[in-house]
Design an enzyme around this catalytic site. Structure first.
Site, PDB file in Angstrom:
ATOM      1  N   GLY A 163     -13.827  -3.718  -0.805  1.00 48.94           N
ATOM      2  CA  GLY A 163     -15.176  -3.171  -0.654  1.00 48.94           C
ATOM      3  C   GLY A 163     -15.470  -2.069  -1.652  1.00 48.94           C
ATOM      4  O   GLY A 163     -16.563  -1.999  -2.224  1.00 48.94           O
TER       5      GLY A 163
ATOM      6  N   ARG B  76       0.823  -1.221   0.000  1.00 44.65           N
ATOM      7  CA  ARG B  76       0.000   0.000   0.000  1.00 44.65           C
ATOM      8  C   ARG B  76       0.853   1.266   0.000  1.00 44.65           C
ATOM      9  O   ARG B  76       0.435   2.291  -0.541  1.00 44.65           O
ATOM     10  CB  ARG B  76      -0.946  -0.009   1.197  1.00 44.65           C
ATOM     11  CG  ARG B  76      -2.035  -1.024   0.981  1.00 44.65           C
ATOM     12  CD  ARG B  76      -3.060  -1.005   2.070  1.00 44.65           C
ATOM     13  NE  ARG B  76      -4.196  -1.823   1.678  1.00 44.65           N
ATOM     14  CZ  ARG B  76      -5.117  -2.265   2.507  1.00 44.65           C
ATOM     15  NH1 ARG B  76      -5.042  -1.963   3.797  1.00 44.65           N
ATOM     16  NH2 ARG B  76      -6.114  -2.992   2.067  1.00 44.65           N
TER      17      ARG B  76
ATOM     18  N   LYS C 183     -21.848 -16.826  -2.107  1.00 43.40           N
ATOM     19  CA  LYS C 183     -23.302 -16.664  -2.115  1.00 43.40           C
ATOM     20  C   LYS C 183     -23.836 -15.796  -3.243  1.00 43.40           C
ATOM     21  O   LYS C 183     -23.243 -14.783  -3.593  1.00 43.40           O
ATOM     22  CB  LYS C 183     -23.748 -16.027  -0.795  1.00 43.40           C
ATOM     23  CG  LYS C 183     -23.575 -16.947   0.384  1.00 43.40           C
ATOM     24  CD  LYS C 183     -24.019 -16.237   1.632  1.00 43.40           C
ATOM     25  CE  LYS C 183     -23.965 -17.172   2.836  1.00 43.40           C
ATOM     26  NZ  LYS C 183     -24.043 -16.407   4.079  1.00 43.40           N
TER      27      LYS C 183
ATOM     28  N   GLY D  40     -12.725  -8.459  -3.796  1.00 44.90           N
ATOM     29  CA  GLY D  40     -12.827  -9.477  -2.760  1.00 44.90           C
ATOM     30  C   GLY D  40     -11.793 -10.571  -2.851  1.00 44.90           C
ATOM     31  O   GLY D  40     -10.627 -10.317  -3.132  1.00 44.90           O
TER      32      GLY D  40
HETATM   33  P1  AMP Z   1     -16.845 -14.087  -1.640  1.00 48.76           P
HETATM   34  O1  AMP Z   1     -16.318 -13.359  -0.438  1.00 48.76           O
HETATM   35  O2  AMP Z   1     -18.316 -14.006  -1.817  1.00 48.76           O
HETATM   36  O3  AMP Z   1     -16.058 -13.767  -2.893  1.00 48.76           O
HETATM   37  O4  AMP Z   1     -16.624 -15.618  -1.330  1.00 48.76           O
HETATM   38  C1  AMP Z   1     -15.361 -16.169  -1.223  1.00 48.76           C
HETATM   39  C2  AMP Z   1     -15.454 -17.457  -0.474  1.00 48.76           C
HETATM   40  O5  AMP Z   1     -16.272 -18.362  -1.196  1.00 48.76           O
HETATM   41  C3  AMP Z   1     -14.136 -18.128  -0.313  1.00 48.76           C
HETATM   42  O6  AMP Z   1     -13.805 -18.104   1.057  1.00 48.76           O
HETATM   43  C4  AMP Z   1     -14.371 -19.541  -0.807  1.00 48.76           C
HETATM   44  O7  AMP Z   1     -13.830 -20.518   0.054  1.00 48.76           O
HETATM   45  C5  AMP Z   1     -15.868 -19.649  -0.817  1.00 48.76           C
HETATM   46  N1  AMP Z   1     -16.337 -20.668  -1.769  1.00 48.76           N
HETATM   47  C6  AMP Z   1     -16.024 -20.765  -3.060  1.00 48.76           C
HETATM   48  N2  AMP Z   1     -16.594 -21.877  -3.587  1.00 48.76           N
HETATM   49  C7  AMP Z   1     -17.277 -22.492  -2.610  1.00 48.76           C
HETATM   50  C8  AMP Z   1     -18.054 -23.685  -2.537  1.00 48.76           C
HETATM   51  N3  AMP Z   1     -18.230 -24.458  -3.604  1.00 48.76           N
HETATM   52  N4  AMP Z   1     -18.601 -24.010  -1.347  1.00 48.76           N
HETATM   53  C9  AMP Z   1     -18.399 -23.223  -0.273  1.00 48.76           C
HETATM   54  N5  AMP Z   1     -17.680 -22.086  -0.278  1.00 48.76           N
HETATM   55  C10 AMP Z   1     -17.118 -21.717  -1.431  1.00 48.76           C
END
Ligand code: AMP
Length: 395
Positions: free
Chosen positions: A376, A35, A197, A353
């Site tokens: 973010g 940074r 999600k 992210g």
């Molecule tokens: P995000 O912060 O929404 O980008 O989510 C990232 C997280 O999604 C990471 O920590 C991954 O371990 C998780 N992730 C990715 N694929 C899967 C999956 N098939 N089942 C559960 N968690 C997942």
């Protein structure tokens, strides 16, 4: 977009909001200087113009004045990275700080104490912002990581510089990169959205559907779509209440002529742990007791073809649970395809992210056109929101 080149900084004092929220070890040594390095082009340009620089930042989440969060801990490292002496003042506003700022000569750098020692900073307090504004002739915002926050130093302070407020090099680059992807980008444009999600990515998906040609969906999000289409997802992560939403997204994509690519096979595991038993199964036929934790080989082949034919690529979110070695392959492979496409002339932006963490962890960062520095903040830009820190400069 008003940038550094619009101002001659000779004999001017530039008040720069940087993001020096760097990690420290237990002995208060900076463990990652990224940074600070990211702010160097802005600082160098102003000093080379014959100006002086007043740096302000937050560090951590202190509750009032807490010594362990003092920016004094980073003075030596900052000085090393910038290759120049850095003066430090043990406060962010007030008489001592004003005196130190006034005494600053062209070519000199002053670092202020942690802005978040004052609750006024995060409250966006106007009087506090005015005190900060007293310190400089020009306001420069180069802190992308906090550009989505309407804090005193990131947003409110700008109103005291109606004519003299500009984007720093880093912030301008972030805005540019996003415009390259979601503005007038070279087609075909592909977005890869992964992560856990649907609910956390829905606004991003909605915002990009009229801007992309291909949408690759991966990660945990996959299973809400597959179940909504009548597939069996076993014990995979799935948001049952978002199934209709998933179908609506697919409809909207079709109406917008966006080709959606979902995994056709997955690496399924009999537990959420690295040493679980695994097998590759059809994404629509995951047995009970098994959960999909990574994209399978057939899916990766299909994604590869889409990626290698793309001219513009946005990547947000991993394709699997990359934190566990046995389920990182899909994410690594995808990163390698994007690297190859980039080498062949495509523009690639990774941001918003966990995919940034993945790209860094697997050494793919230098092979991408741009890797965003603000999780973010980038996510909010991808959602189509106007960030207060950016709007404040443009107003
Ligand atoms: P995000 O912060 O929404 O980008 O989510 C990232 C997280 O999604 C990471 O920590 C991954 O371990 C998780 N992730 C990715 N694929 C899967 C999956 N098939 N089942 C559960 N968690 C997942």
């Amino acid at each position: 977009m008003k940038t550094l080149s619009d101002i001659d900084f000779k004999d001017k004092k530039a008040l720069i909001r940087v993001d020096f929220n760097v990690p420290l070890d237990e002995n208060f040594n900076v463990t990652d200087t990224n940074r600070i390095e990211a702010a160097k082009p802005t600082i160098d340009k102003i000093l080379n113009d014959g100006g002086s620089v007043i740096l302000m930042s937050h560090l951590g989440r202190p509750k009032g004045k807490e010594e362990k969060y003092s920016l004094k801990h980073i003075v030596a490292t900052t000085s090393e990275v910038l290759g120049k002496d850095v003066k430090f003042v043990e406060d962010s506003v007030g008489e001592t700080v004003e005196k130190a700022a006034q005494a600053l000569k062209p070519g000199e750098i002053l670092l202020l104490e942690n802005l978040r020692f004052y609750s006024e900073e995060e409250a966006g307090d106007e009087a506090f912002a005015e005190k900060l504004a007293k310190l400089g002739d020009v306001y420069v915002n180069d802190a992308f990581g906090t550009a989505h926050r309407a804090h005193a130093s990131t947003t409110i302070v700008a109103k005291f510089f109606p004519e003299n407020k500009v984007f720093g090099t880093l912030l301008a680059k972030e805005i540019d990169s996003l415009n390259k992807v979601l503005g007038n980008s070279e087609k075909p444009v592909t977005a890869v959205l992964g992560g856990s999600k649907v609910s956390s990515k829905i606004t991003v998906i909605e915002n990009i559907l009229d801007k992309v040609d291909h949408l690759i969906i991966g990660g945990g999000m996959t299973f809400t779509f597959i179940k909504a289409q009548g597939g069996s997802v076993g014990d995979s992560i799935c948001e049952d209440d978002k199934q209709q939403l998933a179908l609506d997204i697919l409809e909207k994509a079709k109406a917008n002529n966006v080709q959606v690519h979902l995994p056709v096979d997955v690496v399924a595991a009999d537990g959420f742990k690295n040493d679980a038993n695994t097998k590759v199964v059809d994404v629509k036929e995951i047995p009970d007791g098994w959960q999909g934790l990574d994209a399978g080989p057939k899916s990766l082949e299909q994604f590869k073809e889409v990626i290698l034919n793309s001219k513009t690529i946005l990547w947000n979110g991993p394709l699997g649970v990359f934190e566990m070695e046995n389920f990182a392959k899909g994410t690594i492979q995808l990163g390698e395809y994007i690297a190859e496409a980039t080498k062949n002339g495509a523009f690639s932006l990774v941001g918003g992210g966990d995919s940034v963490a993945a790209v860094k962890q697997f050494g793919l960062e230098p092979k991408m056109s741009y890797v965003s520095t603000g999780g973010g903040a980038m996510l909010e830009m991808l959602e189509g929101k106007t960030l207060p820190g950016i709007a404040a400069i443009q107003e």
